[in-house]
Design a protein around this motif. Sequence first.
Motif, PDB file in Angstrom:
ATOM      1  N   ARG A  44     -25.180   9.826   7.337  1.00  0.00           N
ATOM      2  CA  ARG A  44     -23.936  10.216   6.779  1.00  0.00           C
ATOM      3  C   ARG A  44     -23.420   8.789   6.356  1.00  0.00           C
ATOM      4  NH1 ARG A  44     -20.835  12.721  11.824  1.00  0.00           N
ATOM      5  NH2 ARG A  44     -19.071  12.976  10.455  1.00  0.00           N
ATOM      6  N   PHE A  45     -22.203   8.971   5.647  1.00  0.00           N
ATOM      7  CA  PHE A  45     -21.644   7.864   4.844  1.00  0.00           C
ATOM      8  C   PHE A  45     -21.430   6.778   5.517  1.00  0.00           C
ATOM      9  CE2 PHE A  45     -18.229   5.381   2.872  1.00  0.00           C
ATOM     10  CZ  PHE A  45     -18.573   5.489   1.317  1.00  0.00           C
ATOM     11  N   LEU A  60     -20.146   2.120  -2.831  1.00  0.00           N
ATOM     12  CA  LEU A  60     -20.850   3.092  -2.181  1.00  0.00           C
ATOM     13  C   LEU A  60     -20.544   4.515  -2.759  1.00  0.00           C
ATOM     14  CD1 LEU A  60     -23.327   3.620  -0.381  1.00  0.00           C
ATOM     15  CD2 LEU A  60     -21.763   3.712   1.603  1.00  0.00           C
ATOM     16  N   THR A  61     -19.268   4.809  -2.786  1.00  0.00           N
ATOM     17  CA  THR A  61     -18.974   6.023  -3.432  1.00  0.00           C
ATOM     18  C   THR A  61     -19.563   6.333  -4.666  1.00  0.00           C
ATOM     19  OG1 THR A  61     -17.072   6.336  -1.727  1.00  0.00           O
ATOM     20  CG2 THR A  61     -17.122   7.667  -3.726  1.00  0.00           C
ATOM     21  N   VAL A  62     -19.283   5.383  -5.800  1.00  0.00           N
ATOM     22  CA  VAL A  62     -19.445   5.416  -6.917  1.00  0.00           C
ATOM     23  C   VAL A  62     -21.150   5.556  -7.392  1.00  0.00           C
ATOM     24  CG1 VAL A  62     -19.573   4.126  -8.949  1.00  0.00           C
ATOM     25  CG2 VAL A  62     -17.696   4.287  -7.706  1.00  0.00           C
ATOM     26  N   THR A  63     -21.861   4.647  -6.427  1.00  0.00           N
ATOM     27  CA  THR A  63     -23.332   4.713  -6.341  1.00  0.00           C
ATOM     28  C   THR A  63     -23.631   5.971  -6.023  1.00  0.00           C
ATOM     29  OG1 THR A  63     -23.310   2.289  -6.075  1.00  0.00           O
ATOM     30  CG2 THR A  63     -25.505   3.445  -5.479  1.00  0.00           C
ATOM     31  N   LEU A  64     -23.258   6.535  -4.769  1.00  0.00           N
ATOM     32  CA  LEU A  64     -23.829   7.810  -4.233  1.00  0.00           C
ATOM     33  C   LEU A  64     -23.641   8.975  -5.417  1.00  0.00           C
ATOM     34  CD1 LEU A  64     -23.105   7.311  -0.619  1.00  0.00           C
ATOM     35  CD2 LEU A  64     -25.351   7.658  -1.749  1.00  0.00           C
ATOM     36  N   ARG A  65     -22.606   8.768  -5.972  1.00  0.00           N
ATOM     37  CA  ARG A  65     -22.079  10.011  -7.150  1.00  0.00           C
ATOM     38  C   ARG A  65     -23.087   9.874  -8.142  1.00  0.00           C
ATOM     39  NH1 ARG A  65     -15.461   9.743  -6.768  1.00  0.00           N
ATOM     40  NH2 ARG A  65     -15.376  10.656  -4.817  1.00  0.00           N
ATOM     41  N   GLY A  71     -30.046  13.138  -9.753  1.00  0.00           N
ATOM     42  CA  GLY A  71     -30.827  13.963  -8.923  1.00  0.00           C
ATOM     43  C   GLY A  71     -31.732  13.069  -8.130  1.00  0.00           C
ATOM     44  N   TYR A  72     -31.180  12.141  -7.676  1.00  0.00           N
ATOM     45  CA  TYR A  72     -31.902  11.413  -6.567  1.00  0.00           C
ATOM     46  C   TYR A  72     -31.305  11.460  -5.055  1.00  0.00           C
ATOM     47  CZ  TYR A  72     -33.232   8.440 -10.700  1.00  0.00           C
ATOM     48  OH  TYR A  72     -33.878   8.005 -11.808  1.00  0.00           O
ATOM     49  N   VAL A  73     -30.231  12.040  -5.075  1.00  0.00           N
ATOM     50  CA  VAL A  73     -29.636  11.898  -3.685  1.00  0.00           C
ATOM     51  C   VAL A  73     -28.970  13.467  -3.659  1.00  0.00           C
ATOM     52  CG1 VAL A  73     -27.589  11.366  -2.341  1.00  0.00           C
ATOM     53  CG2 VAL A  73     -29.253   9.595  -3.479  1.00  0.00           C
ATOM     54  N   THR A  74     -29.090  14.148  -2.561  1.00  0.00           N
ATOM     55  CA  THR A  74     -28.301  15.175  -2.474  1.00  0.00           C
ATOM     56  C   THR A  74     -27.306  15.021  -1.244  1.00  0.00           C
ATOM     57  OG1 THR A  74     -30.492  16.554  -2.688  1.00  0.00           O
ATOM     58  CG2 THR A  74     -28.657  17.879  -1.326  1.00  0.00           C
ATOM     59  N   ARG A  75     -26.247  15.473  -1.663  1.00  0.00           N
ATOM     60  CA  ARG A  75     -24.895  15.412  -0.688  1.00  0.00           C
ATOM     61  C   ARG A  75     -24.620  16.804  -0.156  1.00  0.00           C
ATOM     62  NH1 ARG A  75     -18.973  14.642  -2.883  1.00  0.00           N
ATOM     63  NH2 ARG A  75     -19.623  15.989  -4.166  1.00  0.00           N
ATOM     64  N   THR A  76     -24.602  16.870   1.043  1.00  0.00           N
ATOM     65  CA  THR A  76     -24.179  18.010   2.051  1.00  0.00           C
ATOM     66  C   THR A  76     -22.891  17.816   2.541  1.00  0.00           C
ATOM     67  OG1 THR A  76     -26.727  18.602   2.344  1.00  0.00           O
ATOM     68  CG2 THR A  76     -25.104  19.760   3.720  1.00  0.00           C
ATOM     69  N   ILE A  77     -21.973  18.841   2.492  1.00  0.00           N
ATOM     70  CA  ILE A  77     -20.655  18.626   2.956  1.00  0.00           C
ATOM     71  C   ILE A  77     -20.430  19.779   4.009  1.00  0.00           C
ATOM     72  CG2 ILE A  77     -18.160  18.825   2.634  1.00  0.00           C
ATOM     73  CD1 ILE A  77     -18.883  18.157  -0.303  1.00  0.00           C
ATOM     74  N   TYR A  78     -20.183  19.498   5.141  1.00  0.00           N
ATOM     75  CA  TYR A  78     -20.005  20.552   6.375  1.00  0.00           C
ATOM     76  C   TYR A  78     -18.489  20.975   6.463  1.00  0.00           C
ATOM     77  CZ  TYR A  78     -24.917  19.666   7.111  1.00  0.00           C
ATOM     78  OH  TYR A  78     -26.337  19.429   6.917  1.00  0.00           O
ATOM     79  N   ARG A  84     -17.734  16.475   7.502  1.00  0.00           N
ATOM     80  CA  ARG A  84     -18.846  15.630   7.767  1.00  0.00           C
ATOM     81  C   ARG A  84     -19.897  15.780   6.443  1.00  0.00           C
ATOM     82  NH1 ARG A  84     -24.015  17.569  10.570  1.00  0.00           N
ATOM     83  NH2 ARG A  84     -23.054  19.356  10.879  1.00  0.00           N
ATOM     84  N   VAL A  85     -20.202  14.534   5.743  1.00  0.00           N
ATOM     85  CA  VAL A  85     -20.914  14.597   4.624  1.00  0.00           C
ATOM     86  C   VAL A  85     -22.054  13.942   4.992  1.00  0.00           C
ATOM     87  CG1 VAL A  85     -20.810  13.999   2.413  1.00  0.00           C
ATOM     88  CG2 VAL A  85     -18.652  14.514   3.298  1.00  0.00           C
ATOM     89  N   GLU A  86     -23.330  14.406   4.507  1.00  0.00           N
ATOM     90  CA  GLU A  86     -24.731  13.870   4.783  1.00  0.00           C
ATOM     91  C   GLU A  86     -25.350  13.515   3.343  1.00  0.00           C
ATOM     92  OE1 GLU A  86     -25.489  15.182   9.134  1.00  0.00           O
ATOM     93  OE2 GLU A  86     -26.305  16.114   7.677  1.00  0.00           O
ATOM     94  N   TYR A  87     -25.957  12.679   3.268  1.00  0.00           N
ATOM     95  CA  TYR A  87     -26.817  12.196   2.292  1.00  0.00           C
ATOM     96  C   TYR A  87     -28.310  12.219   2.335  1.00  0.00           C
ATOM     97  CZ  TYR A  87     -22.240  11.211   0.189  1.00  0.00           C
ATOM     98  OH  TYR A  87     -20.962  11.100   0.031  1.00  0.00           O
ATOM     99  N   SER A  88     -29.082  12.664   1.397  1.00  0.00           N
ATOM    100  CA  SER A  88     -30.606  12.494   1.692  1.00  0.00           C
ATOM    101  C   SER A  88     -31.269  12.377   0.479  1.00  0.00           C
ATOM    102  CB  SER A  88     -31.001  13.701   2.480  1.00  0.00           C
ATOM    103  OG  SER A  88     -30.809  14.971   1.703  1.00  0.00           O
TER     104      SER A  88
END
Length: 124
Positions: A44-45, A60-65, A71-78, A84-88
Amino acid sequence: MNRTTIEDAVFPDCPIRNIMARISDKWSLLVIYTLDKSEKEPVRFKELQRQIPDISQKMLTVTLRTLEEDGYVTRTIYPEVPPRVEYSLTERAKSLLPHINSLIGWALENAGAIIKDRKEANRR
């Protein structure tokens, strides 16, 4: 710095500068490394922010976006309240990890000598 368009003035069609500039900025490799070393995946963030305490929420938000765009990170929004937002890491990022680990190993092996050389250069 515009994080989406980085062109080499001499070789504008060369994609390598663009790719290297985006993954070798101040935070991208650290975020990828932290996501890999997290004991639980996805992350989670706020947990990611706790693990990298000197990064601001905005950065952190800019870097994750940016990492998600490339295509290095997947963001999953629940759809929960609160959301809830998770990154992998994606497979692309996982294929980069051996290179990051080699770079870290090289830095550890050479850190003492580099710091010594810096001190000597500052004395001159």
